[in-house]
Design a protein around this motif. Structure first.
Motif, PDB file in Angstrom:
ATOM      1  N   SER A  70      31.477  38.340  61.416  1.00 21.47           N
ATOM      2  CA  SER A  70      30.427  37.992  60.463  1.00 21.47           C
ATOM      3  C   SER A  70      31.070  37.470  59.186  1.00 21.47           C
ATOM      4  O   SER A  70      32.234  37.753  58.897  1.00 21.47           O
ATOM      5  CB  SER A  70      29.533  39.193  60.166  1.00 21.47           C
ATOM      6  N   LYS A  71      30.295  36.692  58.455  1.00 18.22           N
ATOM      7  CA  LYS A  71      30.753  36.205  57.151  1.00 18.22           C
ATOM      8  C   LYS A  71      29.704  36.594  56.126  1.00 18.22           C
ATOM      9  O   LYS A  71      28.510  36.626  56.414  1.00 18.22           O
ATOM     10  CB  LYS A  71      31.003  34.702  57.158  1.00 18.22           C
ATOM     11  N   SER A  72      30.162  36.903  54.930  1.00 14.02           N
ATOM     12  CA  SER A  72      29.272  37.301  53.849  1.00 14.02           C
ATOM     13  C   SER A  72      29.275  36.219  52.786  1.00 14.02           C
ATOM     14  O   SER A  72      30.337  35.763  52.355  1.00 14.02           O
ATOM     15  CB  SER A  72      29.745  38.618  53.231  1.00 14.02           C
ATOM     16  N   GLU A  73      28.054  35.818  52.374  1.00 12.81           N
ATOM     17  CA  GLU A  73      27.917  34.773  51.366  1.00 12.81           C
ATOM     18  C   GLU A  73      26.807  35.152  50.391  1.00 12.81           C
ATOM     19  O   GLU A  73      25.780  35.710  50.791  1.00 12.81           O
ATOM     20  CB  GLU A  73      27.587  33.431  52.025  1.00 12.81           C
ATOM     21  N   ILE A  74      27.016  34.843  49.130  1.00 12.76           N
ATOM     22  CA  ILE A  74      26.029  35.153  48.090  1.00 12.76           C
ATOM     23  C   ILE A  74      24.836  34.215  48.233  1.00 12.76           C
ATOM     24  O   ILE A  74      25.007  32.994  48.273  1.00 12.76           O
ATOM     25  CB  ILE A  74      26.660  35.015  46.691  1.00 12.76           C
ATOM     26  N   ILE A  75      23.625  34.800  48.346  1.00 11.83           N
ATOM     27  CA  ILE A  75      22.423  33.965  48.431  1.00 11.83           C
ATOM     28  C   ILE A  75      21.510  34.122  47.215  1.00 11.83           C
ATOM     29  O   ILE A  75      20.595  33.333  47.028  1.00 11.83           O
ATOM     30  CB  ILE A  75      21.618  34.211  49.728  1.00 11.83           C
ATOM     31  N   ASP A  76      21.752  35.105  46.388  1.00  8.99           N
ATOM     32  CA  ASP A  76      20.964  35.268  45.171  1.00  8.99           C
ATOM     33  C   ASP A  76      21.857  35.920  44.116  1.00  8.99           C
ATOM     34  O   ASP A  76      22.492  36.936  44.388  1.00  8.99           O
ATOM     35  CB  ASP A  76      19.738  36.135  45.431  1.00  8.99           C
ATOM     36  N   GLY A  77      21.893  35.304  42.940  1.00  8.93           N
ATOM     37  CA  GLY A  77      22.781  35.773  41.879  1.00  8.93           C
ATOM     38  C   GLY A  77      24.002  34.882  41.751  1.00  8.93           C
ATOM     39  O   GLY A  77      25.004  35.278  41.149  1.00  8.93           O
ATOM     40  N   GLN A  78      23.910  33.670  42.294  1.00  6.13           N
ATOM     41  CA  GLN A  78      25.082  32.790  42.311  1.00  6.13           C
ATOM     42  C   GLN A  78      25.541  32.389  40.906  1.00  6.13           C
ATOM     43  O   GLN A  78      26.727  32.230  40.673  1.00  6.13           O
ATOM     44  CB  GLN A  78      24.855  31.557  43.189  1.00  6.13           C
ATOM     45  N   HIS A  79      24.617  32.269  39.959  1.00  9.00           N
ATOM     46  CA  HIS A  79      25.023  31.912  38.605  1.00  9.00           C
ATOM     47  C   HIS A  79      25.763  33.074  37.943  1.00  9.00           C
ATOM     48  O   HIS A  79      26.762  32.872  37.249  1.00  9.00           O
ATOM     49  CB  HIS A  79      23.813  31.470  37.773  1.00  9.00           C
ATOM     50  N   ARG A  80      25.287  34.280  38.174  1.00 12.82           N
ATOM     51  CA  ARG A  80      25.986  35.448  37.639  1.00 12.82           C
ATOM     52  C   ARG A  80      27.357  35.595  38.295  1.00 12.82           C
ATOM     53  O   ARG A  80      28.344  35.938  37.632  1.00 12.82           O
ATOM     54  CB  ARG A  80      25.142  36.707  37.832  1.00 12.82           C
ATOM     55  N   ALA A  81      27.436  35.332  39.606  1.00 12.05           N
ATOM     56  CA  ALA A  81      28.723  35.408  40.314  1.00 12.05           C
ATOM     57  C   ALA A  81      29.691  34.358  39.775  1.00 12.05           C
ATOM     58  O   ALA A  81      30.896  34.616  39.655  1.00 12.05           O
ATOM     59  CB  ALA A  81      28.504  35.231  41.810  1.00 12.05           C
ATOM     60  N   TYR A  82      29.173  33.193  39.436  1.00 13.74           N
ATOM     61  CA  TYR A  82      29.986  32.122  38.858  1.00 13.74           C
ATOM     62  C   TYR A  82      30.609  32.598  37.536  1.00 13.74           C
ATOM     63  O   TYR A  82      31.788  32.376  37.281  1.00 13.74           O
ATOM     64  CB  TYR A  82      29.109  30.886  38.647  1.00 13.74           C
ATOM     65  N   ILE A  83      29.808  33.267  36.718  1.00  8.12           N
ATOM     66  CA  ILE A  83      30.301  33.796  35.447  1.00  8.12           C
ATOM     67  C   ILE A  83      31.354  34.874  35.705  1.00  8.12           C
ATOM     68  O   ILE A  83      32.370  34.932  35.020  1.00  8.12           O
ATOM     69  CB  ILE A  83      29.137  34.332  34.594  1.00  8.12           C
ATOM     70  N   LEU A  84      31.118  35.710  36.720  1.00  4.13           N
ATOM     71  CA  LEU A  84      32.104  36.743  37.073  1.00  4.13           C
ATOM     72  C   LEU A  84      33.427  36.122  37.502  1.00  4.13           C
ATOM     73  O   LEU A  84      34.498  36.614  37.136  1.00  4.13           O
ATOM     74  CB  LEU A  84      31.566  37.644  38.188  1.00  4.13           C
ATOM     75  N   ARG A  85      33.371  35.062  38.295  1.00  8.38           N
ATOM     76  CA  ARG A  85      34.609  34.391  38.728  1.00  8.38           C
ATOM     77  C   ARG A  85      35.418  33.943  37.520  1.00  8.38           C
ATOM     78  O   ARG A  85      36.637  34.123  37.477  1.00  8.38           O
ATOM     79  CB  ARG A  85      34.286  33.179  39.604  1.00  8.38           C
ATOM     80  N   ASP A  86      34.730  33.348  36.563  1.00  9.32           N
ATOM     81  CA  ASP A  86      35.400  32.887  35.357  1.00  9.32           C
ATOM     82  C   ASP A  86      35.996  34.081  34.598  1.00  9.32           C
ATOM     83  O   ASP A  86      37.138  34.046  34.142  1.00  9.32           O
ATOM     84  CB  ASP A  86      34.408  32.114  34.482  1.00  9.32           C
TER      85      ASP A  86
END
Length: 135
Positions: A70-86
């Motif tokens: 299986s693979k896990s992918e973000i489907i909701d909260g992608q903008h917040r995840a983008y900020i977390l990556r930064d």
């Protein structure tokens, strides 16, 4: 190792995960592109308190692959995840916990249908709501 906190009626299993671990998950390819202006507004709204990005659960699709993995992918909260990556580009960044709802799917078609359900609402401006106007 995370422990399931709650299982919702739709089969999503909510767990507490590391924000750094979540930030490393890919964003589901059916998701809208990152809106840099929205990201900027979110970043400004938290006033430098990165843990505020955990005010709402993140949602992750756990998609079954043909080989049984299986693979896990973000489907909701992608903008917040983008900020977390930064945020985690800084090696001194402190990790913290986030709440994540992971829902299993057998294929991409199921993810698409679920995504439509997640994103079929829009905020009601207070001027449009008669009750809020009256108050």
């Amino acid at each position: 190792m995370s422990i399931a906190v709650f299982t919702s009626a739709d089969g999503s299993v909510y767990k507490v995960l590391s924000a750094k671990g979540l930030s490393q998950l890919p964003i589901w390819n059916g998701n809208r592109l990152i809106d840099l202006d929205l990201g900027k507004r979110i970043r400004e709204s938290i006033h430098g308190i990165i843990k505020s990005l955990n005010m709402n659960p993140f949602r992750v699709a756990v998609i079954k692959q043909e080989d049984g993995s299986s693979k896990s992918e973000i489907i909701d909260g992608q903008h917040r995840a983008y900020i977390l990556r930064d945020y985690f580009n800084n090696p001194q960044a402190e990790d913290f916990q986030v709440l994540v709802g992971g829902k299993p799917f057998n294929n991409e078609d199921e993810v698409i249908e679920y995504f439509k359900i997640l994103n079929n609402t829009r905020s009601i401006a207070w001027k449009e709501d008669p009750v809020l106007c009256a108050n």
